[in-house]
Write a protein that holds these residues in place. Sequence first.
Motif, PDB file in Angstrom:
ATOM      1  N   ASN A 162       0.847  -1.123  -0.019  1.00  0.00           N
ATOM      2  CA  ASN A 162      -0.049  -0.094   0.057  1.00  0.00           C
ATOM      3  C   ASN A 162       0.744   1.411   0.078  1.00  0.00           C
ATOM      4  N   GLU A 163       1.307   1.543  -1.193  1.00  0.00           N
ATOM      5  CA  GLU A 163       2.413   2.740  -1.445  1.00  0.00           C
ATOM      6  C   GLU A 163       1.678   3.710  -2.315  1.00  0.00           C
ATOM      7  N   ILE A 164       1.479   4.906  -2.034  1.00  0.00           N
ATOM      8  CA  ILE A 164       1.070   5.899  -3.133  1.00  0.00           C
ATOM      9  C   ILE A 164       2.208   7.059  -3.176  1.00  0.00           C
ATOM     10  N   VAL A 165       2.320   7.423  -4.526  1.00  0.00           N
ATOM     11  CA  VAL A 165       3.075   8.544  -4.624  1.00  0.00           C
ATOM     12  C   VAL A 165       2.224   9.848  -5.193  1.00  0.00           C
ATOM     13  N   LEU A 166       1.965  10.731  -4.823  1.00  0.00           N
ATOM     14  CA  LEU A 166       1.426  11.969  -5.772  1.00  0.00           C
ATOM     15  C   LEU A 166       2.235  13.064  -6.107  1.00  0.00           C
ATOM     16  N   VAL A 167       2.098  13.501  -7.158  1.00  0.00           N
ATOM     17  CA  VAL A 167       2.606  15.055  -7.351  1.00  0.00           C
ATOM     18  C   VAL A 167       1.459  15.844  -7.814  1.00  0.00           C
ATOM     19  N   GLY A 168       1.123  16.994  -6.860  1.00  0.00           N
ATOM     20  CA  GLY A 168       0.137  17.730  -7.531  1.00  0.00           C
ATOM     21  C   GLY A 168       0.226  19.389  -7.136  1.00  0.00           C
ATOM     22  N   ARG A 169      -1.004  20.101  -7.521  1.00  0.00           N
ATOM     23  CA  ARG A 169      -0.950  21.476  -6.865  1.00  0.00           C
ATOM     24  C   ARG A 169      -1.621  21.623  -5.801  1.00  0.00           C
ATOM     25  N   LEU A 170      -1.372  22.193  -4.739  1.00  0.00           N
ATOM     26  CA  LEU A 170      -2.095  22.405  -3.474  1.00  0.00           C
ATOM     27  C   LEU A 170      -3.361  23.139  -3.721  1.00  0.00           C
ATOM     28  N   SER A 171      -4.579  22.741  -3.576  1.00  0.00           N
ATOM     29  CA  SER A 171      -5.692  23.500  -3.560  1.00  0.00           C
ATOM     30  C   SER A 171      -6.101  24.610  -2.700  1.00  0.00           C
ATOM     31  N   GLY A 172      -5.564  24.630  -1.624  1.00  0.00           N
ATOM     32  CA  GLY A 172      -5.586  25.630  -0.807  1.00  0.00           C
ATOM     33  C   GLY A 172      -4.700  25.493   0.629  1.00  0.00           C
TER      34      GLY A 172
ATOM     35  N   ALA B 191       3.383   9.800   4.826  1.00  0.00           N
ATOM     36  CA  ALA B 191       4.716   9.504   5.641  1.00  0.00           C
ATOM     37  C   ALA B 191       5.666  10.488   5.289  1.00  0.00           C
ATOM     38  N   VAL B 192       5.531  10.978   3.951  1.00  0.00           N
ATOM     39  CA  VAL B 192       6.923  12.040   3.696  1.00  0.00           C
ATOM     40  C   VAL B 192       5.982  13.057   2.719  1.00  0.00           C
ATOM     41  N   ALA B 193       6.371  14.405   2.986  1.00  0.00           N
ATOM     42  CA  ALA B 193       5.824  15.487   1.974  1.00  0.00           C
ATOM     43  C   ALA B 193       6.772  16.328   1.890  1.00  0.00           C
ATOM     44  N   LEU B 194       7.057  16.823   0.458  1.00  0.00           N
ATOM     45  CA  LEU B 194       8.088  17.578  -0.274  1.00  0.00           C
ATOM     46  C   LEU B 194       7.259  18.599  -0.966  1.00  0.00           C
ATOM     47  N   ARG B 195       7.714  20.115  -0.792  1.00  0.00           N
ATOM     48  CA  ARG B 195       7.204  21.043  -1.687  1.00  0.00           C
ATOM     49  C   ARG B 195       8.134  21.060  -2.968  1.00  0.00           C
ATOM     50  N   ARG B 196       7.896  20.553  -4.035  1.00  0.00           N
ATOM     51  CA  ARG B 196       8.852  20.471  -5.115  1.00  0.00           C
ATOM     52  C   ARG B 196       9.018  22.015  -5.720  1.00  0.00           C
ATOM     53  N   HIS B 197       7.848  22.967  -5.967  1.00  0.00           N
ATOM     54  CA  HIS B 197       7.863  24.337  -6.302  1.00  0.00           C
ATOM     55  C   HIS B 197       6.971  24.947  -5.531  1.00  0.00           C
TER      56      HIS B 197
ATOM     57  N   ILE C  79      -4.390  18.684  -6.138  1.00  0.00           N
ATOM     58  CA  ILE C  79      -5.096  18.533  -7.555  1.00  0.00           C
ATOM     59  C   ILE C  79      -4.034  18.020  -8.518  1.00  0.00           C
ATOM     60  N   VAL C  80      -4.555  16.462  -8.837  1.00  0.00           N
ATOM     61  CA  VAL C  80      -3.515  15.962  -9.613  1.00  0.00           C
ATOM     62  C   VAL C  80      -3.999  15.619 -10.996  1.00  0.00           C
ATOM     63  N   GLU C  81      -3.318  16.194 -12.081  1.00  0.00           N
ATOM     64  CA  GLU C  81      -4.054  16.030 -13.343  1.00  0.00           C
ATOM     65  C   GLU C  81      -3.451  14.696 -14.074  1.00  0.00           C
ATOM     66  N   HIS C  82      -4.490  14.401 -14.999  1.00  0.00           N
ATOM     67  CA  HIS C  82      -4.528  13.125 -15.865  1.00  0.00           C
ATOM     68  C   HIS C  82      -3.665  13.417 -16.840  1.00  0.00           C
ATOM     69  N   ARG C  83      -3.042  12.647 -17.440  1.00  0.00           N
ATOM     70  CA  ARG C  83      -2.064  12.742 -18.683  1.00  0.00           C
ATOM     71  C   ARG C  83      -2.971  12.595 -19.865  1.00  0.00           C
TER      72      ARG C  83
ATOM     73  N   GLY D 118       4.487  25.745   5.952  1.00  0.00           N
ATOM     74  CA  GLY D 118       4.628  26.738   5.161  1.00  0.00           C
ATOM     75  C   GLY D 118       4.095  26.600   3.918  1.00  0.00           C
ATOM     76  N   TRP D 119       3.425  25.668   3.566  1.00  0.00           N
ATOM     77  CA  TRP D 119       2.826  25.600   1.987  1.00  0.00           C
ATOM     78  C   TRP D 119       1.740  26.573   1.716  1.00  0.00           C
ATOM     79  N   ARG D 120       1.552  26.920   0.713  1.00  0.00           N
ATOM     80  CA  ARG D 120       0.642  27.936   0.020  1.00  0.00           C
ATOM     81  C   ARG D 120      -0.122  27.422  -0.922  1.00  0.00           C
ATOM     82  N   HIS D 121      -1.431  28.129  -1.085  1.00  0.00           N
ATOM     83  CA  HIS D 121      -2.193  27.733  -2.483  1.00  0.00           C
ATOM     84  C   HIS D 121      -1.209  27.587  -3.718  1.00  0.00           C
ATOM     85  N   GLY D 122      -1.556  26.514  -4.321  1.00  0.00           N
ATOM     86  CA  GLY D 122      -0.568  26.430  -5.812  1.00  0.00           C
ATOM     87  C   GLY D 122       0.730  25.860  -5.786  1.00  0.00           C
ATOM     88  N   ASP D 123       1.247  25.656  -4.504  1.00  0.00           N
ATOM     89  CA  ASP D 123       2.408  25.172  -4.493  1.00  0.00           C
ATOM     90  C   ASP D 123       2.492  23.473  -5.103  1.00  0.00           C
ATOM     91  N   VAL D 124       3.468  22.881  -5.673  1.00  0.00           N
ATOM     92  CA  VAL D 124       3.613  21.871  -6.465  1.00  0.00           C
ATOM     93  C   VAL D 124       4.273  20.968  -5.114  1.00  0.00           C
TER      94      VAL D 124
END
Length: 143
Positions: free
Chosen positions: A34-44, A127-133, A63-67, A94-100
């Motif tokens: 049960n491992e999930i990896v998501l990359v998306g924009r923060l909705s708020g 378990a882990v969270a990272l602000r990419r942009h 918010i995760v876009e579909h290819r 420290g996260w803000r709306h729109g951060d990746v």
Amino acid sequence: MDISEEPLPRGGTSDVVSSGSDPHRVVGATAHVNEIVLVGRLSGAPEWKSLPGGGQVAVWRLIVEHRDARSPQDAIDTIRCVTYDASVQDGVRGWRHGDVIEVRGSLRHRFWRGPEGPRGLYEVEAAVALRRHGGASGDGAPV
């Protein structure tokens, strides 16, 4: 992804379907992963909720876009994420709306009884969270 069947075991049938590169494949046993990896924009902005037994849970949505979306309605998923880990919560502040954001964790199905009967929801427990942009600043600071 090219999915192919594994060779049939001698004298039996196979119910294993593989992409051929599964790092969690266990021969001769059943592996549950049960491992999930998501990359998306923060909705708020993330929210903090108090727990009945003390402590807090941080809650946010990605918010995760579909290819290969079939329609505009299928183009995104909004996925609820939570963490109970205080060290992860410190970075989330420290996260803000729109951060990746990149989240690594596990899919959870929560159940409870509400005034209108049984309820449930799916969420990713991070378990882990990272602000990419950063959304506006583009600073890309890890948490």
